[in-house]
Design an enzyme around this catalytic site. Structure first.
Site, PDB file in Angstrom:
ATOM      1  N   LYS A   6       0.892  -1.166   0.000  1.00 19.81           N
ATOM      2  CA  LYS A   6       0.000   0.000   0.000  1.00 19.81           C
ATOM      3  C   LYS A   6       0.930   1.216   0.000  1.00 19.81           C
ATOM      4  O   LYS A   6       1.441   1.632   1.026  1.00 19.81           O
ATOM      5  CB  LYS A   6      -0.866  -0.024   1.261  1.00 19.81           C
ATOM      6  CG  LYS A   6      -2.171   0.732   1.156  1.00 19.81           C
ATOM      7  CD  LYS A   6      -2.051   2.199   0.868  1.00 19.81           C
ATOM      8  CE  LYS A   6      -1.639   3.039   2.058  1.00 19.81           C
ATOM      9  NZ  LYS A   6      -1.316   4.433   1.683  1.00 19.81           N
ATOM     10  N   GLY A  26       7.190   5.584   7.774  1.00 16.91           N
ATOM     11  CA  GLY A  26       6.365   6.792   7.787  1.00 16.91           C
ATOM     12  C   GLY A  26       6.565   7.541   9.087  1.00 16.91           C
ATOM     13  O   GLY A  26       7.610   7.400   9.744  1.00 16.91           O
ATOM     14  N   SER A  27       5.553   8.302   9.472  1.00 12.04           N
ATOM     15  CA  SER A  27       5.685   9.139  10.664  1.00 12.04           C
ATOM     16  C   SER A  27       5.592   8.300  11.945  1.00 12.04           C
ATOM     17  O   SER A  27       4.987   7.222  11.957  1.00 12.04           O
ATOM     18  CB  SER A  27       4.563  10.185  10.664  1.00 12.04           C
ATOM     19  OG  SER A  27       3.312   9.523  10.661  1.00 12.04           O
ATOM     20  N   VAL A  55       1.863   7.679  12.947  1.00 10.51           N
ATOM     21  CA  VAL A  55       1.169   6.556  12.301  1.00 10.51           C
ATOM     22  C   VAL A  55       1.840   5.232  12.684  1.00 10.51           C
ATOM     23  O   VAL A  55       1.171   4.208  12.854  1.00 10.51           O
ATOM     24  CB  VAL A  55       1.098   6.742  10.760  1.00 10.51           C
ATOM     25  CG1 VAL A  55       0.476   5.518  10.099  1.00 10.51           C
ATOM     26  CG2 VAL A  55       0.280   7.987  10.414  1.00 10.51           C
ATOM     27  N   GLY A  56       3.162   5.264  12.883  1.00  6.58           N
ATOM     28  CA  GLY A  56       3.874   4.057  13.310  1.00  6.58           C
ATOM     29  C   GLY A  56       3.283   3.472  14.587  1.00  6.58           C
ATOM     30  O   GLY A  56       3.182   2.246  14.754  1.00  6.58           O
ATOM     31  N   GLU A  75       9.888   1.986  10.638  1.00  7.67           N
ATOM     32  CA  GLU A  75      10.930   3.002  10.427  1.00  7.67           C
ATOM     33  C   GLU A  75      10.227   4.346  10.394  1.00  7.67           C
ATOM     34  O   GLU A  75       9.417   4.605   9.509  1.00  7.67           O
ATOM     35  CB  GLU A  75      11.671   2.763   9.099  1.00  7.67           C
ATOM     36  CG  GLU A  75      12.668   1.633   9.131  1.00  7.67           C
ATOM     37  CD  GLU A  75      13.776   1.845  10.143  1.00  7.67           C
ATOM     38  OE1 GLU A  75      14.083   2.998  10.507  1.00  7.67           O
ATOM     39  OE2 GLU A  75      14.329   0.830  10.597  1.00  7.67           O
ATOM     40  N   CYS A 130      13.938  11.312   5.836  1.00  5.93           N
ATOM     41  CA  CYS A 130      13.919  10.928   7.254  1.00  5.93           C
ATOM     42  C   CYS A 130      15.291  11.188   7.870  1.00  5.93           C
ATOM     43  O   CYS A 130      15.404  11.426   9.066  1.00  5.93           O
ATOM     44  CB  CYS A 130      13.542   9.462   7.390  1.00  5.93           C
ATOM     45  SG  CYS A 130      14.527   8.413   6.340  1.00  5.93           S
ATOM     46  N   GLU A 179      10.569  17.040  14.220  1.00  4.76           N
ATOM     47  CA  GLU A 179      10.746  16.838  12.785  1.00  4.76           C
ATOM     48  C   GLU A 179       9.844  17.818  12.029  1.00  4.76           C
ATOM     49  O   GLU A 179       8.649  17.875  12.269  1.00  4.76           O
ATOM     50  CB  GLU A 179      10.371  15.400  12.396  1.00  4.76           C
ATOM     51  CG  GLU A 179      10.622  15.109  10.943  1.00  4.76           C
ATOM     52  CD  GLU A 179      10.299  13.667  10.553  1.00  4.76           C
ATOM     53  OE1 GLU A 179       9.168  13.226  10.792  1.00  4.76           O
ATOM     54  OE2 GLU A 179      11.197  12.985  10.010  1.00  4.76           O
TER      55      GLU A 179
HETATM   56  P1  NAD Z   1       2.750   8.941   7.083  1.00  2.00           P
HETATM   57  O1  NAD Z   1       2.996   8.305   8.390  1.00  2.00           O
HETATM   58  O2  NAD Z   1       1.737  10.019   6.994  1.00  2.00           O
HETATM   59  O3  NAD Z   1       2.312   7.850   6.002  1.00  2.00           O
HETATM   60  C1  NAD Z   1       3.090   6.715   5.744  1.00  2.00           C
HETATM   61  C2  NAD Z   1       2.211   5.635   5.140  1.00  2.00           C
HETATM   62  O4  NAD Z   1       1.280   5.198   6.134  1.00  2.00           O
HETATM   63  C3  NAD Z   1       1.375   6.096   3.945  1.00  2.00           C
HETATM   64  O5  NAD Z   1       1.310   5.071   2.984  1.00  2.00           O
HETATM   65  C4  NAD Z   1       0.007   6.331   4.572  1.00  2.00           C
HETATM   66  O6  NAD Z   1      -1.065   6.223   3.671  1.00  2.00           O
HETATM   67  C5  NAD Z   1      -0.035   5.210   5.600  1.00  2.00           C
HETATM   68  N1  NAD Z   1      -0.992   5.418   6.682  1.00  2.00           N
HETATM   69  C6  NAD Z   1      -1.441   6.590   7.209  1.00  2.00           C
HETATM   70  N2  NAD Z   1      -2.344   6.340   8.175  1.00  2.00           N
HETATM   71  C7  NAD Z   1      -2.488   5.007   8.281  1.00  2.00           C
HETATM   72  C8  NAD Z   1      -3.277   4.136   9.095  1.00  2.00           C
HETATM   73  N3  NAD Z   1      -4.126   4.617  10.006  1.00  2.00           N
HETATM   74  N4  NAD Z   1      -3.149   2.801   8.932  1.00  2.00           N
HETATM   75  C9  NAD Z   1      -2.294   2.290   8.012  1.00  2.00           C
HETATM   76  N5  NAD Z   1      -1.545   3.068   7.207  1.00  2.00           N
HETATM   77  C10 NAD Z   1      -1.612   4.405   7.341  1.00  2.00           C
HETATM   78  O7  NAD Z   1       4.184   9.429   6.551  1.00  2.00           O
HETATM   79  P2  NAD Z   1       4.538  10.240   5.237  1.00  2.00           P
HETATM   80  O8  NAD Z   1       4.050  11.645   5.392  1.00  2.00           O
HETATM   81  O9  NAD Z   1       4.126   9.466   4.036  1.00  2.00           O
HETATM   82  O10 NAD Z   1       6.146  10.214   5.288  1.00  2.00           O
HETATM   83  C11 NAD Z   1       6.881  11.099   6.051  1.00  2.00           C
HETATM   84  C12 NAD Z   1       7.363  10.463   7.333  1.00  2.00           C
HETATM   85  O11 NAD Z   1       8.046   9.248   7.033  1.00  2.00           O
HETATM   86  C13 NAD Z   1       8.367  11.298   8.080  1.00  2.00           C
HETATM   87  O12 NAD Z   1       8.073  11.266   9.446  1.00  2.00           O
HETATM   88  C14 NAD Z   1       9.692  10.605   7.803  1.00  2.00           C
HETATM   89  O13 NAD Z   1      10.689  10.815   8.762  1.00  2.00           O
HETATM   90  C15 NAD Z   1       9.274   9.193   7.740  1.00  2.00           C
HETATM   91  N6  NAD Z   1      10.264   8.397   7.013  1.00  2.00           N
HETATM   92  C16 NAD Z   1      11.063   7.563   7.733  1.00  2.00           C
HETATM   93  C17 NAD Z   1      12.031   6.817   7.086  1.00  2.00           C
HETATM   94  C18 NAD Z   1      12.914   5.881   7.860  1.00  2.00           C
HETATM   95  O14 NAD Z   1      13.490   4.986   7.243  1.00  2.00           O
HETATM   96  N7  NAD Z   1      13.051   6.024   9.159  1.00  2.00           N
HETATM   97  C19 NAD Z   1      12.192   6.923   5.708  1.00  2.00           C
HETATM   98  C20 NAD Z   1      11.359   7.800   5.007  1.00  2.00           C
HETATM   99  C21 NAD Z   1      10.378   8.525   5.676  1.00  2.00           C
END
Ligand code: NAD
Length: 501
Positions: free
Chosen positions: A180, A233-234, A237-238, A255, A289, A390
């Site tokens: 996804k 992701g964030s 959400v993590g 991550e 990130c 961040e």
């Molecule tokens: P996000 O957390 O908003 O979204 C990430 C993914 O999660 C997307 O596909 C989104 O649709 C999905 N998502 C959102 N809500 C969800 C839910 N309730 N259930 C399941 N899936 C859900 O992050 P973003 O804005 O896409 O990316 C930016 C963030 O990602 C920043 O915080 C950045 O630091 C982090 N990031 C981390 C790394 C790493 O390796 N540590 C790498 C790249 C980005």
């Protein structure tokens, strides 16, 4: 295949076929440098779509897990060859949907190529252990086994690299996959999936459902037939992902966010440190990130550093990443730009000194994009929000310090733990820093960004949950160990009891 002129209605890929979403709804993929340009429309998938994809993956797992790993790897190898051929086309499409400059989107596709070749090699390298047993006429070994159906949820900032970090190790080790991708950058994942399909993956082994987090991500977590979840992701959400996985003990890799620091000691090569701080802070418009969104500078060289750093930031050319003269593209979306704007206000209210930037770029070539000036706050207190949280935009906070001990305290005084860097020519300082910095990645005399695919990648504290992407670490995550004892003594032999005599 999307072209630069024709927006297309894309579909989900389930069980080897491109299919419409049951929801009948779509999400628009727009160019952040020019939001009037529609790149394509993608399904806003729902639980029904997700459940079909998971069922297809579950069914395909029965045969894929038994396909010899070197055979699985051959498909990956062919996919890597196709990616090489289409690198430029995919990089251009990525710049159109994501905004980062062409040199960086070429790097993103290259990272997918590197990971695909690397994991193709792992087809013949999934080693276990063979070891003497403590008992006679008994054999002991361990082998890797796949986990099952892998649910992969990815962000928009590395739209082909991150899906490849997850999909390639998952596939080569015998798992089947449902991805996804982020709703802002679906086309780059579509391209990756299309390539793997062309390379010969059997139906159902790799499926993609497009859509937003609550609509398509959440059902993937909640489906009882997904055995493993890998999320980038964030942190916010993590936490949701982690909680969704906990009740059924799904293997879960997170991550998440970062607030990465560059420490510049008084003996550093100043120009080198400035090159690093510019690339680390403003590369990918600060939307990595691992972005160097904090720079801690020794007071002895603070004034000289700030003067040069600010001058270099002012000289960066902001605009459409497809133009080779441009250094920095737009923010990904209006929402992300709003976040940047709000942190500029927060920094000013907190009393940080706005040394350059601070404004949205508007009018002319900027009229329809989400552009912001490269922005530097100086004289920051490490406790300020702009120095701790961040931002994910072109905003860098500079903090002065007196001693290496202070610099490390500043570096460690935040909730994240992804990447950190130190610029110094003093070997003692370099070694102290690599030992004491609380991050998953440390660079010496290089910025906080620049991971290579064959080494572990990931963070600690609120950035990660103990697993790593890339290299052998990824093979560890996507497999379970099975330990096998074969007793050929023809009698009952009791470990720890019979061998004690
Ligand atoms: P996000 O957390 O908003 O979204 C990430 C993914 O999660 C997307 O596909 C989104 O649709 C999905 N998502 C959102 N809500 C969800 C839910 N309730 N259930 C399941 N899936 C859900 O992050 P973003 O804005 O896409 O990316 C930016 C963030 O990602 C920043 O915080 C950045 O630091 C982090 N990031 C981390 C790394 C790493 O390796 N540590 C790498 C790249 C980005």
């Amino acid at each position: 295949m999307a072209t630069a002129t024709a927006p297309k209605a894309f579909k989900n890929f389930i069980n080897g076929e491109w299919v419409e979403s049951r929801s009948g709804k779509v999400i628009e993929d727009r160019n952040p440098a020019n939001s009037s340009e529609l790149v394509g429309t993608f399904p806003a998938s729902n639980a029904e779509d997700v459940n079909l994809a998971v069922a297809a993956a579950k069914n395909a797992y029965k045969t894929w897990r038994l396909t010899p790993a070197p055979k699985r790897a051959e498909i990956l190898y062919r996919a890597a060859e196709i990616l090489v051929k289409r690198k430029e086309e995919f990089a251009r499409e990525m710049t159109r949907e994501m905004g980062k400059v062409l040199a960086e989107t070429r790097g993103d596709v290259q990272e997918a190529i590197d990971m695909t070749y690397l994991m193709a090699g792992e087809g013949r390298r999934q080693f276990g252990q063979t070891t003497p047993s403590e008992l006679p006429n008994k054999f002991a070994m361990s082998v890797r086994t796949p986990v099952g159906v892998a649910a992969l949820i990815t962000p928009w900032n590395f739209p082909m690299a991150i899906p490849s970090w997850k999909a390639m190790p998952a596939l080569v080790t015998g798992n089947t996959v449902v991805i996804k991708p982020a709703e802002d950058t679906p086309l780059s994942t579509y391209n990756l999936v299309q390539v793997l399909n062309e390379a010969g993956l059997p139906p159902g082994v790799l499926n993609v459902v497009f859509g937003d987090g609550p609509g398509a991500g959440a059902p993937l977590l909640n489906n009882p037939d997904t055995n493993l979840v890998s999320f980038t992701g964030s942190t916010e959400v993590g936490r949701i992902v982690s909680e969704a996985c906990a009740p059924s003990f799904k293997k879960c890799h997170l991550e998440m966010g970062g607030k990465n620091i560059i420490i510049v000691m008084d003996d550093a090569n100043l120009d080198l440190a400035i090159d690093g701080a510019i690339w680390g802070g403003f590369g990918t418009t600060g939307q990595r990130c691992t972005a160097a969104s904090r720079v801690a500078v020794h007071k002895k060289i603070y004034a000289a550093f700030v003067e040069k750093f600010v001058a270099r930031a002012r000289s960066l050319r902001v605009g459409d990443g497809l133009d080779p003269a441009i250094d920095m593209g737009p923010s990904i979306s209006e929402q992300q730009l709003k976040t940047v704007r709000s942190y500029v206000e927060i920094g000013q209210k907190e009393g940080a000194k706005l040394a350059t930037g601070g404004h949205r770029l508007e009018g002319g070539a900027y009229a329809r994009g989400w552009f912001h000036e490269p922005t530097i706050f100086t004289d920051c207190d490490p406790k300020m929000r702009v120095a701790k949280e961040e931002i994910f935009g072109p905003v860098v906070s500079v903090v002065p310090f007196d001693t290496i001990a202070q610099a490390i305290e500043i570096a460690n005084g935040i909730s994240y733990g992804l990447s950190a860097a130190i610029y110094t020519r003093n070997i003692n300082h370099a070694f102290l820093a690599q030992r004491d910095l609380e991050t998953g990645i440390v660079y010496v005399n290089a910025p906080t960004i620049g991971a290579e695919t064959h080494l572990p990648f990931g963070g600690i504290k609120n950035t990660g949950n103990g697993h790593r992407e890339s290299g052998e670490a990824a093979v560890d995550f996507y497999t379970e160990w099975k330990t096998i004892y074969i007793d050929y003594s023809d009698r009952l032999q009791r470990a720890q009891i019979d061998n004690a005599e």
